[in-house]
Design a protein around this motif. Sequence first.
Motif, PDB file in Angstrom:
ATOM      1  N   ALA A 137     -12.734 -61.581 -39.719  1.00 52.72           N
ATOM      2  CA  ALA A 137     -12.272 -62.257 -38.505  1.00 52.72           C
ATOM      3  C   ALA A 137     -11.204 -61.436 -37.801  1.00 52.72           C
ATOM      4  O   ALA A 137     -11.250 -61.234 -36.573  1.00 52.72           O
ATOM      5  CB  ALA A 137     -11.745 -63.651 -38.856  1.00 52.72           C
ATOM      6  N   LEU A 138     -10.227 -60.943 -38.543  1.00 53.39           N
ATOM      7  CA  LEU A 138      -9.160 -60.147 -37.939  1.00 53.39           C
ATOM      8  C   LEU A 138      -9.691 -58.839 -37.359  1.00 53.39           C
ATOM      9  O   LEU A 138      -9.219 -58.383 -36.307  1.00 53.39           O
ATOM     10  CB  LEU A 138      -8.074 -59.855 -38.974  1.00 53.39           C
ATOM     11  CG  LEU A 138      -7.268 -61.064 -39.453  1.00 53.39           C
ATOM     12  CD1 LEU A 138      -6.316 -60.646 -40.569  1.00 53.39           C
ATOM     13  CD2 LEU A 138      -6.497 -61.707 -38.304  1.00 53.39           C
ATOM     14  N   SER A 139     -10.675 -58.246 -38.013  1.00 49.99           N
ATOM     15  CA  SER A 139     -11.207 -56.966 -37.536  1.00 49.99           C
ATOM     16  C   SER A 139     -11.929 -57.103 -36.201  1.00 49.99           C
ATOM     17  O   SER A 139     -12.073 -56.118 -35.468  1.00 49.99           O
ATOM     18  CB  SER A 139     -12.163 -56.358 -38.574  1.00 49.99           C
ATOM     19  OG  SER A 139     -13.430 -56.990 -38.571  1.00 49.99           O
ATOM     20  N   SER A 164      -0.400 -59.779 -29.513  1.00 51.24           N
ATOM     21  CA  SER A 164       0.526 -59.001 -28.703  1.00 51.24           C
ATOM     22  C   SER A 164       0.127 -58.965 -27.233  1.00 51.24           C
ATOM     23  O   SER A 164       0.972 -58.769 -26.364  1.00 51.24           O
ATOM     24  CB  SER A 164       0.622 -57.567 -29.244  1.00 51.24           C
ATOM     25  OG  SER A 164      -0.655 -56.946 -29.253  1.00 51.24           O
ATOM     26  N   GLY A 165      -1.148 -59.165 -26.927  1.00 51.05           N
ATOM     27  CA  GLY A 165      -1.596 -59.177 -25.542  1.00 51.05           C
ATOM     28  C   GLY A 165      -1.287 -60.470 -24.806  1.00 51.05           C
ATOM     29  O   GLY A 165      -1.556 -60.580 -23.610  1.00 51.05           O
ATOM     30  N   GLY A 166      -0.734 -61.467 -25.518  1.00 51.49           N
ATOM     31  CA  GLY A 166      -0.382 -62.737 -24.901  1.00 51.49           C
ATOM     32  C   GLY A 166      -1.340 -63.864 -25.199  1.00 51.49           C
ATOM     33  O   GLY A 166      -1.009 -65.036 -25.003  1.00 51.49           O
ATOM     34  N   LEU A 217      -4.023 -51.897 -44.065  1.00 46.96           N
ATOM     35  CA  LEU A 217      -2.696 -52.385 -44.448  1.00 46.96           C
ATOM     36  C   LEU A 217      -2.248 -53.518 -43.547  1.00 46.96           C
ATOM     37  O   LEU A 217      -1.727 -54.540 -44.022  1.00 46.96           O
ATOM     38  CB  LEU A 217      -1.685 -51.235 -44.388  1.00 46.96           C
ATOM     39  CG  LEU A 217      -0.197 -51.616 -44.408  1.00 46.96           C
ATOM     40  CD1 LEU A 217       0.177 -52.355 -45.689  1.00 46.96           C
ATOM     41  CD2 LEU A 217       0.665 -50.363 -44.230  1.00 46.96           C
ATOM     42  N   ARG A 218      -2.455 -53.361 -42.227  1.00 46.87           N
ATOM     43  CA  ARG A 218      -2.021 -54.404 -41.292  1.00 46.87           C
ATOM     44  C   ARG A 218      -2.749 -55.717 -41.577  1.00 46.87           C
ATOM     45  O   ARG A 218      -2.140 -56.793 -41.529  1.00 46.87           O
ATOM     46  CB  ARG A 218      -2.283 -53.942 -39.854  1.00 46.87           C
ATOM     47  CG  ARG A 218      -1.746 -54.906 -38.818  1.00 46.87           C
ATOM     48  CD  ARG A 218      -0.232 -54.915 -38.791  1.00 46.87           C
ATOM     49  NE  ARG A 218       0.287 -56.024 -37.985  1.00 46.87           N
ATOM     50  CZ  ARG A 218       1.025 -57.015 -38.470  1.00 46.87           C
ATOM     51  NH1 ARG A 218       1.353 -57.045 -39.756  1.00 46.87           N
ATOM     52  NH2 ARG A 218       1.449 -57.975 -37.679  1.00 46.87           N
ATOM     53  N   LEU A 249      -7.860 -58.761 -28.644  1.00 40.63           N
ATOM     54  CA  LEU A 249      -6.707 -59.553 -28.207  1.00 40.63           C
ATOM     55  C   LEU A 249      -5.364 -58.905 -28.530  1.00 40.63           C
ATOM     56  O   LEU A 249      -4.341 -59.333 -28.003  1.00 40.63           O
ATOM     57  CB  LEU A 249      -6.772 -60.942 -28.838  1.00 40.63           C
ATOM     58  CG  LEU A 249      -8.043 -61.753 -28.543  1.00 40.63           C
ATOM     59  CD1 LEU A 249      -7.993 -63.099 -29.257  1.00 40.63           C
ATOM     60  CD2 LEU A 249      -8.246 -61.944 -27.045  1.00 40.63           C
ATOM     61  N   GLY A 250      -5.348 -57.906 -29.393  1.00 40.56           N
ATOM     62  CA  GLY A 250      -4.110 -57.242 -29.756  1.00 40.56           C
ATOM     63  C   GLY A 250      -3.653 -57.601 -31.157  1.00 40.56           C
ATOM     64  O   GLY A 250      -4.203 -58.494 -31.812  1.00 40.56           O
ATOM     65  N   ASP A 251      -2.629 -56.893 -31.614  1.00 38.35           N
ATOM     66  CA  ASP A 251      -2.081 -57.127 -32.946  1.00 38.35           C
ATOM     67  C   ASP A 251      -1.605 -58.572 -33.071  1.00 38.35           C
ATOM     68  O   ASP A 251      -1.257 -59.219 -32.081  1.00 38.35           O
ATOM     69  CB  ASP A 251      -0.912 -56.170 -33.188  1.00 38.35           C
ATOM     70  CG  ASP A 251      -0.444 -56.160 -34.621  1.00 38.35           C
ATOM     71  OD1 ASP A 251      -1.189 -56.634 -35.508  1.00 38.35           O
ATOM     72  OD2 ASP A 251       0.689 -55.693 -34.879  1.00 38.35           O
TER      73      ASP A 251
END
Length: 290
Positions: A180-182, A211-213, A279-280, A188-190
């Motif tokens: 999902a995160l990938s 991070s993109g809002g 890692l993130r 959408l950003g970090d």
Amino acid sequence: MKRLRIGLVGTGPWASSTHAPALAAHPEVEFSGVWGRRPEAATALAAAHAATAYAEVDDLFAASDAVAFAVPPDVQAPLATRAAAAGCHLLLDKPVATTVTAARDLTAAAETAGVASVVFFTLRFDGATAAWVTEQAATDGWFTGRADWYGSFYAADGTSPFSSPWRARRGGLWDVGPHALSILMPVLGDVTDVTAAAGQADLVHLILRHSGGASSTATLSLTAPAKAAGVTVELRGEAGTALMPSGGGAVDAFRSAVDALLDAARSGRSHACDVRFGLRVTEILARAEE
């Protein structure tokens, strides 16, 4: 161009059905051998693909330019750290680790050794879904997104090949959460903030701020009823609604991941799905687990 010698760590269902066939058939790869925690399984898998079985994992590293991993994440992390120290490029499975410390140690080892790395987030290497992610990442004005990953891995009779101990212990958060995160993060950003709530069994709901809002949600489970299983990723924004298409086969996707590692190793250019991205993902999932 010289073929890259790639070894395989692991002998389970993914190793035998996806990793080994793709490595053995790749025209730019010399399948250098197999190591597994069960020597008899390593011998059988290596013999099936005319490769060498190694009794010691460090001997496999010495015979390889790169190593692919198909083992549980907390087995993968320390072995991959050793492989990087031996100068091997890394083709990792997701998640790279289930603790931030192990993921950071692995990342540091890869950076110190200067080896290339690619993490096999399946849908980021599938042709249709990878193209969709690229298209949506180039589109402005996304307001929100959702990723629903309902797996049904556990057969009532316990015969599912995917009902491994680490999946049973860590659940959907750690097994399908990385998928999902990938998909969400490149568009959408970090992730800058995460809230998590538990449901029945291993079901987890995440609320993510990016991070993109934009914000997004992810619902993750490996224990959904069989008739309720499925994957949906949807984005909504100024361009309207975008629904992720279905992916193809895992072998073709893994072959594309091998191509990505070959390119990174030969060019020196980092791939978007490298160990730092891995890692993130571990950092975000560990925060959600807390």
